[in-house]
Design a protein around this motif. Structure first.
Motif, mmCIF file in Angstrom:
data_model
loop_
_atom_site.group_PDB
_atom_site.id
_atom_site.type_symbol
_atom_site.label_atom_id
_atom_site.label_comp_id
_atom_site.label_asym_id
_atom_site.label_seq_id
_atom_site.Cartn_x
_atom_site.Cartn_y
_atom_site.Cartn_z
ATOM 1 N N ALA A 319 0.824 -1.206 0.000
ATOM 2 C CA ALA A 319 0.000 0.000 0.000
ATOM 3 C C ALA A 319 0.855 1.252 0.000
ATOM 4 O O ALA A 319 0.539 2.241 -0.666
ATOM 5 N N ASP A 320 1.967 1.236 0.736
ATOM 6 C CA ASP A 320 2.866 2.386 0.753
ATOM 7 C C ASP A 320 3.458 2.641 -0.619
ATOM 8 O O ASP A 320 3.632 3.792 -1.042
ATOM 9 N N ILE A 321 3.799 1.579 -1.323
ATOM 10 C CA ILE A 321 4.337 1.717 -2.677
ATOM 11 C C ILE A 321 3.304 2.369 -3.588
ATOM 12 O O ILE A 321 3.605 3.291 -4.356
ATOM 13 N N ALA A 322 2.054 1.894 -3.500
ATOM 14 C CA ALA A 322 0.993 2.451 -4.337
ATOM 15 C C ALA A 322 0.743 3.918 -4.015
ATOM 16 O O ALA A 322 0.522 4.740 -4.910
ATOM 17 N N VAL A 323 0.781 4.287 -2.732
ATOM 18 C CA VAL A 323 0.572 5.673 -2.338
ATOM 19 C C VAL A 323 1.693 6.558 -2.890
ATOM 20 O O VAL A 323 1.450 7.675 -3.352
ATOM 21 N N ALA A 324 2.936 6.058 -2.846
ATOM 22 C CA ALA A 324 4.063 6.832 -3.373
ATOM 23 C C ALA A 324 3.885 7.120 -4.857
ATOM 24 O O ALA A 324 4.168 8.228 -5.328
ATOM 25 N N TYR A 325 3.401 6.129 -5.612
ATOM 26 C CA TYR A 325 3.132 6.367 -7.036
ATOM 27 C C TYR A 325 1.981 7.351 -7.217
ATOM 28 O O TYR A 325 2.007 8.200 -8.110
ATOM 29 N N GLU A 326 0.952 7.240 -6.370
ATOM 30 C CA GLU A 326 -0.211 8.101 -6.503
ATOM 31 C C GLU A 326 0.155 9.563 -6.231
ATOM 32 O O GLU A 326 -0.355 10.473 -6.895
ATOM 33 N N GLU A 327 1.058 9.786 -5.279
ATOM 34 C CA GLU A 327 1.439 11.154 -4.932
ATOM 35 C C GLU A 327 2.197 11.836 -6.069
ATOM 36 O O GLU A 327 2.229 13.067 -6.142
#
Length: 592
Positions: A319-327
């Motif tokens: 989830a942290d990886i996905a959030v980093a891409y989303e930001e």
């Protein structure tokens, strides 16, 4: 553009500087990877660059290229700014410091005394034996010290002062223990800084000459440094950022570069930028594109004041990886990671550098320094600026399959019970596979588990990067994932598994991972570099050098350190290794 490069017509991308041109697609799987856009003149009919790219506007003042093959839009960057940062990092290595006229405004300020009578008069020596010169341009007289410890009446205290500094002793306590005046302490700190830089430069020039190294695995990440306010009327802090690269096996730090240039005068730069009307130009076409000017700070703070919705983190590494891409979608420039806020300020002395240009300069520095390495693998924190700088600097080596790049992401926000549960689950899975394959060694079982993970990798984010959840957690790193950024799908199945295991399971971690790690273990990142410095204190020179310095054998230091590491690993395997054993051994460090 014409103001930056007189005589040249404005072009849609900045021209190459000193062989550096990074305005191309940075997708390794694309045919345009490493193929620069053409430097066509500005005009509607030249909007297309040879069919490979379109110039587009990413945001106000920020322009980008749209790749016609993979549709990626890398931001356009200033090659001049990258060249300036690279030259700043490599200056001490390629050109040893020599004496010049100390008057900053003198025409001979950058002309060494070694040129002779055309610029300087030799006028004898000082009582201590240092030669004296008179500058013919400004008539100033000065002496050139021949001993590093000149004017130090109690140079025997240097070792103790250095050791106290590296052990975080307060300044007042150091003055009490060493029985020195505070002014003397600060003079010694400046002396240590010069000596550390000279030490590193004298050793690493062997690398510039192409010292052969068969394989090298580097851990690369960034650290933030908060500088306390110095004016009671303005209590905003200065936040600086550094990028470091260290050998995963020996801990040798090949570069620790700060986004701060102490040699520049902010008033002079601001005045010249205003005279050039620099702020009216697009960022990559400015003369001072690499520096934070006051107008840049104002624009950045205005943008940061706008409310931005942030995705909440669920605690899982995926989830942290996905959030980093989303930001990244909210960033006008995906490569500009470090930003200014309303509660930070710019340095009052020296000038802060835009962090993305420090990253580019760092990787071009590594490219120059490690040209003798046959195979290089880079393990980096998940940050788009680091990724772009790495692939831009090493694009030819990546194509030639001599450089591999990996993202690494670690989740350390778990509770102690969650960490223990993750570790127990991992051991249970390992025992299960080992029982199913009794003929395999433990190392072969590890590779087998990684290969199973490779087949189930998940594509995450805008770029569909494929991430491997690492099957061997630890209490300090309960969840970690790895992404193979330069995957050409031409490795045999066990090769990437072996590479991942090599990069992530090494016991000696030369660099902590980003801010989250520092939040869990405050000061741990700094303790690593201080340990390297402490090891340095006990090293003895192998042979005398010129100018009162000591010459050290870098290959010998690395070999001795590797030998010590293998003995420690053997002791750990036998259950006889101790913390004291691990603190022994040789290491070297970089201080910039």
């Amino acid at each position: 553009m014409a103001k930056i490069f007189p005589g040249l017509k404005p072009t849609r991308i900045p021209p190459a500087v000193a062989g550096i041109q990074i305005n191309f697609c940075k997708n390794p799987a694309c045919r345009n990877f490493g193929v620069p856009a053409k430097e066509r003149p500005v005009g509607r009919k030249h909007a297309k660059h040879g069919g490979n790219y379109h110039a587009v506007g990413a945001s106000i003042g920020i322009s980008a290229l749209r790749c016609q093959q993979c549709k990626e839009t890398p931001p356009i960057k200033s090659n001049l700014a990258i060249s300036e940062e690279y030259e700043r990092f490599v200056a001490d290595l390629v050109s040893p410091r020599v004496a010049t006229c100390p008057e900053a405004t003198c025409a001979n300020h950058r002309i060494p005394v070694t040129v002779g009578k055309t610029h300087y008069h030799a006028i004898g020596k000082t009582p201590s034996g240092s030669p004296r010169y008179r500058c013919k341009a400004c008539q100033r007289t000065f002496a050139v010290a021949v001993k590093t410890g000149l004017r130090q009446r109690e140079s025997h205290k240097n070792r103790m002062i250095f050791s106290l500094l590296m052990n975080k002793s307060p300044m007042r306590r150091i003055c009490e223990v060493a029985d020195i005046h505070p002014e003397t302490l600060y003079q010694r700190i400046d002396f240590f800084y010069r000596q550390c830089k000279a030490f590193v430069a004298a050793r690493e020039r062997a690398l510039l000459d192409g010292m052969p190294i068969r394989r090298l695995y580097l851990a690369i990440d960034r650290q933030d440094y908060v500088v306390n306010w110095s004016n009671q009327d303005d209590k905003r802090n200065v936040v600086l950022h550094a990028v470091g690269s260290a050998d995963d096996e020996t801990g040798y730090v090949f570069g620790m570069h700060l986004d701060f240039d102490p040699s520049l005068d902010p008033a002079v730069i601001e005045q010249d930028a205003a005279a050039r009307n620099d702020h009216a130009l697009s960022y990559p076409f400015r003369r001072y594109a690499r520096l934070w000017l006051k107008a840049d700070y104002t624009d950045q703070v205005r943008q940061r004041r706008r409310a931005q919705k942030r995705a909440s983190r669920s605690g899982g590494v995926t989830a942290d990886i996905a959030v980093a891409y989303e930001e990244l979608k909210d960033r006008p420039d995906v490569e500009a990671g470090a930003t200014q806020t309303f509660d930070t300020q710019l340095p009052s002395q020296g000038m802060q550098v835009h962090s993305e240009y420090t990253l580019y300069g760092h990787f071009f520095f590594l490219k120059r320094l490690l040209k003798g390495v046959e195979k290089l693998r880079l393990f980096m924190g998940q940050e788009s600026g680091i990724r772009a700088a790495c692939l831009a600097a090493f694009c030819d080596e990546v194509k030639a399959r001599r450089v591999d790049a990996f993202y690494v992401r670690i989740n350390k926000d778990l509770t102690v019970n969650e960490r223990r549960r993750a570790l127990a689950d991992s051991r249970a899975e390992f025992d299960k596979v080992r029982k199913a394959h009794p003929g395999l060694k433990d190392s072969e079982v590890e590779v087998l588990l990684i290969q199973q993970g490779l087949r189930g990798m998940a594509a995450i984010g805008k770029w569909s990067d494929r991430w491997l959840l690492h099957p061997f957690p630890s209490m300090s790193e309960p969840e970690k994932a790895i992404c193979y950024l330069t995957d050409y799908r031409d490795y045999v199945p066990d090769q990437p598994g072996a590479a991942l295991r090599q990069g992530e399971l090494a016991r000696h971690r030369p660099l902590l991972h980003a801010t989250a790690a520092a939040a869990v273990a405050p000061g741990a990142a700094h303790r690593h570099f201080e340990r390297l410095i402490q090891d340095l204190v006990w090293l003895q020179p192998l042979q005398p050098g010129d100018g009162g310095e000591a010459a050290w054998n870098l290959p010998g230091v690395l070999q001795l350190r590797r030998g010590g590491r293998r003995q420690e690993d053997a002791g750990d395997a036998a259950g006889t290794g101790t913390g004291a054993d691990q603190d022994r051994g040789f290491a070297a460090f970089r201080c910039r």
